[in-house]
Design a protein around this motif. Structure first.
Motif, PDB file in Angstrom:
ATOM      1  N   GLU A 231      35.068  14.393   7.537  1.00 31.19           N
ATOM      2  CA  GLU A 231      34.042  13.841   8.575  1.00 31.19           C
ATOM      3  C   GLU A 231      34.384  13.519  10.035  1.00 31.19           C
ATOM      4  O   GLU A 231      33.782  12.704  10.755  1.00 31.19           O
ATOM      5  N   ARG A 232      35.368  14.496  10.495  1.00 31.69           N
ATOM      6  CA  ARG A 232      35.591  14.491  11.850  1.00 31.69           C
ATOM      7  C   ARG A 232      34.710  15.515  12.723  1.00 31.69           C
ATOM      8  O   ARG A 232      35.248  16.549  13.187  1.00 31.69           O
ATOM      9  N   ASP A 233      33.348  15.573  12.800  1.00 38.81           N
ATOM     10  CA  ASP A 233      32.593  16.359  12.960  1.00 38.81           C
ATOM     11  C   ASP A 233      32.892  16.618  14.778  1.00 38.81           C
ATOM     12  O   ASP A 233      32.780  17.946  15.105  1.00 38.81           O
ATOM     13  N   LYS A 234      32.955  15.806  15.316  1.00 42.86           N
ATOM     14  CA  LYS A 234      33.092  15.927  16.764  1.00 42.86           C
ATOM     15  C   LYS A 234      34.337  16.910  17.269  1.00 42.86           C
ATOM     16  O   LYS A 234      34.287  17.744  18.144  1.00 42.86           O
ATOM     17  N   GLU A 235      35.390  16.605  16.522  1.00 42.83           N
ATOM     18  CA  GLU A 235      36.651  17.142  16.782  1.00 42.83           C
ATOM     19  C   GLU A 235      36.390  18.366  16.247  1.00 42.83           C
ATOM     20  O   GLU A 235      37.081  19.461  17.031  1.00 42.83           O
ATOM     21  N   ALA A 236      35.869  18.873  15.201  1.00 44.93           N
ATOM     22  CA  ALA A 236      35.575  20.108  14.503  1.00 44.93           C
ATOM     23  C   ALA A 236      34.688  21.045  15.573  1.00 44.93           C
ATOM     24  O   ALA A 236      35.381  22.088  15.886  1.00 44.93           O
ATOM     25  N   ARG A 237      33.720  20.335  16.036  1.00 46.54           N
ATOM     26  CA  ARG A 237      32.923  21.034  17.022  1.00 46.54           C
ATOM     27  C   ARG A 237      33.718  21.534  18.384  1.00 46.54           C
ATOM     28  O   ARG A 237      33.572  22.505  18.949  1.00 46.54           O
ATOM     29  N   ASP A 238      34.488  20.557  18.804  1.00 42.19           N
ATOM     30  CA  ASP A 238      35.409  20.928  20.089  1.00 42.19           C
ATOM     31  C   ASP A 238      36.377  21.921  19.869  1.00 42.19           C
ATOM     32  O   ASP A 238      36.648  22.664  20.644  1.00 42.19           O
ATOM     33  N   LEU A 239      36.903  22.068  18.620  1.00 39.26           N
ATOM     34  CA  LEU A 239      37.660  23.091  18.143  1.00 39.26           C
ATOM     35  C   LEU A 239      36.977  24.589  18.172  1.00 39.26           C
ATOM     36  O   LEU A 239      37.277  25.682  18.777  1.00 39.26           O
ATOM     37  N   LEU A 240      35.604  24.660  17.660  1.00 36.12           N
ATOM     38  CA  LEU A 240      34.895  25.789  17.653  1.00 36.12           C
ATOM     39  C   LEU A 240      34.382  26.099  18.912  1.00 36.12           C
ATOM     40  O   LEU A 240      34.165  27.226  19.194  1.00 36.12           O
ATOM     41  N   LEU A 241      34.084  25.227  19.892  1.00 40.98           N
ATOM     42  CA  LEU A 241      33.865  25.349  21.109  1.00 40.98           C
ATOM     43  C   LEU A 241      34.583  25.924  21.867  1.00 40.98           C
ATOM     44  O   LEU A 241      34.456  26.117  23.307  1.00 40.98           O
ATOM     45  N   ASN A 242      35.980  25.656  21.803  1.00 40.98           N
ATOM     46  CA  ASN A 242      36.904  26.321  22.349  1.00 40.98           C
ATOM     47  C   ASN A 242      37.185  27.764  22.528  1.00 40.98           C
ATOM     48  O   ASN A 242      37.434  28.268  21.309  1.00 40.98           O
ATOM     49  N   PRO A 243      36.901  28.536  23.344  1.00 40.95           N
ATOM     50  CA  PRO A 243      36.829  29.866  23.258  1.00 40.95           C
ATOM     51  C   PRO A 243      38.210  30.492  22.641  1.00 40.95           C
ATOM     52  O   PRO A 243      38.185  31.381  21.714  1.00 40.95           O
ATOM     53  N   HIS A 244      39.352  30.005  23.219  1.00 40.75           N
ATOM     54  CA  HIS A 244      40.475  30.402  23.004  1.00 40.75           C
ATOM     55  C   HIS A 244      40.824  30.059  21.474  1.00 40.75           C
ATOM     56  O   HIS A 244      41.326  31.101  20.408  1.00 40.75           O
ATOM     57  N   HIS A 245      40.673  28.869  20.974  1.00 40.80           N
ATOM     58  CA  HIS A 245      40.709  28.641  19.474  1.00 40.80           C
ATOM     59  C   HIS A 245      39.713  29.358  18.765  1.00 40.80           C
ATOM     60  O   HIS A 245      40.328  29.918  17.531  1.00 40.80           O
ATOM     61  N   LEU A 246      38.411  29.579  18.884  1.00 38.47           N
ATOM     62  CA  LEU A 246      37.697  30.259  18.095  1.00 38.47           C
ATOM     63  C   LEU A 246      38.117  31.800  17.890  1.00 38.47           C
ATOM     64  O   LEU A 246      38.104  32.351  16.999  1.00 38.47           O
ATOM     65  N   PHE A 247      38.687  32.190  19.207  1.00 38.40           N
ATOM     66  CA  PHE A 247      39.069  33.926  19.123  1.00 38.40           C
ATOM     67  C   PHE A 247      40.466  33.748  18.240  1.00 38.40           C
ATOM     68  O   PHE A 247      40.672  34.845  17.264  1.00 38.40           O
ATOM     69  N   GLN A 248      41.228  32.789  18.144  1.00 37.17           N
ATOM     70  CA  GLN A 248      42.361  32.611  17.100  1.00 37.17           C
ATOM     71  C   GLN A 248      42.107  32.662  15.887  1.00 37.17           C
ATOM     72  O   GLN A 248      42.677  33.222  14.779  1.00 37.17           O
ATOM     73  N   MET A 249      40.964  31.828  15.492  1.00 39.43           N
ATOM     74  CA  MET A 249      40.358  31.748  14.123  1.00 39.43           C
ATOM     75  C   MET A 249      40.119  33.000  13.955  1.00 39.43           C
ATOM     76  O   MET A 249      40.414  33.661  12.572  1.00 39.43           O
ATOM     77  N   HIS A 250      39.347  33.946  14.607  1.00 42.06           N
ATOM     78  CA  HIS A 250      38.788  35.145  14.093  1.00 42.06           C
ATOM     79  C   HIS A 250      39.866  36.151  13.863  1.00 42.06           C
ATOM     80  O   HIS A 250      39.789  37.057  12.837  1.00 42.06           O
ATOM     81  N   ALA A 251      41.004  36.059  15.012  1.00 40.63           N
ATOM     82  CA  ALA A 251      42.016  36.830  15.037  1.00 40.63           C
ATOM     83  C   ALA A 251      42.670  36.686  13.490  1.00 40.63           C
ATOM     84  O   ALA A 251      43.462  37.483  13.156  1.00 40.63           O
ATOM     85  N   GLN A 252      42.693  35.405  12.879  1.00 37.68           N
ATOM     86  CA  GLN A 252      43.440  35.011  11.717  1.00 37.68           C
ATOM     87  C   GLN A 252      42.696  35.416  10.490  1.00 37.68           C
ATOM     88  O   GLN A 252      43.168  35.049   9.318  1.00 37.68           O
ATOM     89  N   GLY A 253      41.491  36.104  10.775  1.00 42.79           N
ATOM     90  CA  GLY A 253      40.800  36.405   9.622  1.00 42.79           C
ATOM     91  C   GLY A 253      39.319  35.573   9.085  1.00 42.79           C
ATOM     92  O   GLY A 253      39.006  36.023   8.077  1.00 42.79           O
ATOM     93  N   ILE A 254      39.349  34.829   9.893  1.00 36.89           N
ATOM     94  CA  ILE A 254      38.028  33.937   9.788  1.00 36.89           C
ATOM     95  C   ILE A 254      36.866  34.673  10.239  1.00 36.89           C
ATOM     96  O   ILE A 254      36.640  34.871  11.406  1.00 36.89           O
ATOM     97  N   GLN A 255      35.961  34.914   9.357  1.00 32.80           N
ATOM     98  CA  GLN A 255      34.938  36.006   9.663  1.00 32.80           C
ATOM     99  C   GLN A 255      33.665  35.278  10.317  1.00 32.80           C
ATOM    100  O   GLN A 255      33.447  33.993   9.878  1.00 32.80           O
TER     101      GLN A 255
END
Length: 399
Positions: A231-255
């Motif tokens: 339930e750390r929603d704010k920190e979770a949003r911050d990671l998803l809103l970080n373009p570099h982290h979002l791209f890394q997630m996708h590159a690691q297979g998160i569709q």
């Protein structure tokens, strides 16, 4: 997707229980193994094995997992003379799981086993040995030992509960043998504190700038999952809103569907508005894949307002960075023309489609110098003067 949504779920309550005779056969086959005959040590100390087996079949209640656990216990002599009898058979699967967990509970080896049980319960995917080791080392729960003997012994002793499967990096990963074991570990009061501390540890690592190297890829893939789970929603949003982290997630297979699942939990389009601010920063060509992924994500989500604003902004960015003839500009025009509110900035859908056509022709070498306005309007579909007017607005950053 619509068809899949409307399709009936086969066996919505799961597989039906097995018949008693099937459970009996399953136990006997498991005991026999490859040889086709059970070892005599299995029956040692069991005075009436037929009665014992009947009691086991009755308590299994048609659940093959109960039969699997019992066969494993018989193989290691858990019911030999001086130990357990048919009276000690767990009353059901939940009781069997509780019995298995209670057996693993004192001394260094048992302390590590307890930590492994909670780790396998909380982890989002199979964990490789080096990931398990470094997670426990980070928490100072095992000693630094080049041979890793304590950890190896603990994992080996959990054989009745644990199996292996490839992790996303094609390494051998460890996980519970069956999802029911994971659910039991998460719900039993006996592990409540350990589960809570393990979840806290994953949250800490997900937010850590320099986590253990062996856990970096796992945390890229599952960090958002663990933050939401705690339930750390704010920190979770911050990671998803970080373009570099979002791209890394996708590159690691998160569709995209999984990313959108996270956003559904985290507030959807309203909370994703900061994606627009990405294009306000100083960007270079290395940022293009990140911008493209964000555009794909919001389009896939069907967030029409955010998608429209982002498409207009990305069009202006690519136009000024790459020039009117670049394929990315062509694609940006086409994406904009597909949006329901594409007329927000321009007079008609036909106008945005015409600008896409003009951009495409330029990318092919046409209308680059000494443009014939008549030929341009005939090929593109709008007056050349109007195209220049639109491009001047883009240069000025007017969307």
């Amino acid at each position: 997707e619509e068809a899949m949504t409307k399709a009936d779920t086969p066996l919505p309550r799961g597989l039906p229980p097995m018949q008693d005779e099937e459970i009996r056969n399953l136990i006997e086959r498991s005991l026999a193994g490859d040889s086709g005959k059970a070892s005599s040590t299995v029956f040692k100390g069991i005075k009436d094995f037929e009665h014992f087996l009947s009691q086991a079949v009755e308590r299994a209640k048609g659940l093959p997992l109960y039969a699997k656990h019992l066969a494993e216990d018989l193989k290691v002599g858990e019911y030999q003379a001086g130990k357990k009898t048919s009276f000690d058979l767990p009353a059901g699967l939940q009781e069997y799981h509780q019995d298995l967990f209670v057996r693993m509970a004192s001394g260094d080896l048992d302390m590590v086993r307890t930590q492994l049980l909670t780790l396998f319960a909380v982890a989002n995917e199979p964990l490789a040995f080096h990931e398990i080791r470094d997670f426990l080392l980070h928490r100072k729960l095992i000693p630094l030992d080049s041979k890793n003997q304590l950890l190896k012994s603990a994992i080996q002793s959990l054989a009745p509960l644990v199996s292996t499967a490839p992790d996303p990096e094609e390494e051998v990963g460890y996980l519970f043998y069956h999802p029911a074991l994971r659910e039991h570990a998460l719900q039993t009061p006996d592990l409540e504190a350990s589960v809570s501390l393990t979840k806290d540890a994953f949250v800490e690592l997900a937010l850590k700038k320099a986590p253990p190297a062996s856990l970096v890829n796992y945390l890229i893939r599952s960090g958002v999952y663990h933050l939401i789970d705690s339930e750390r929603d704010k920190e979770a949003r911050d990671l998803l809103l970080n373009p570099h982290h979002l791209f890394q997630m996708h590159a690691q297979g998160i569709q995209l569907p999984e990313l959108l699942g996270y956003w559904t939990r985290l507030g959807g389009e309203e909370k994703a508005q900061p994606y627009l601010e990405v294009l306000d920063h100083d960007l270079d060509q290395e940022s293009f894949p990140q911008i493209d992924l964000i555009c794909q994500l919001v389009q896939k989500a069907g967030w029409s307002n955010l998608s429209g604003n982002l498409s207009r902004k990305s069009l202006s960015f690519y136009f000024n960075f790459l020039g009117p003839a670049h394929p990315k500009v062509v694609l940006s025009w086409l994406n904009l023309s597909d949006l329901p509110d594409c007329t927000k900035s321009f007079s008609s859908r036909n106008e945005t489609q015409a600008m896409a056509k003009g951009s495409e022709l330029r990318s092919q070498g046409e209308f680059l110098e000494k443009v014939d306005p008549v030929a341009f309007e005939k090929e593109v579909g709008i007056p050349y003067s109007r195209a220049i007017e639109i491009e001047e607005a883009l240069k000025a950053g007017i969307q």
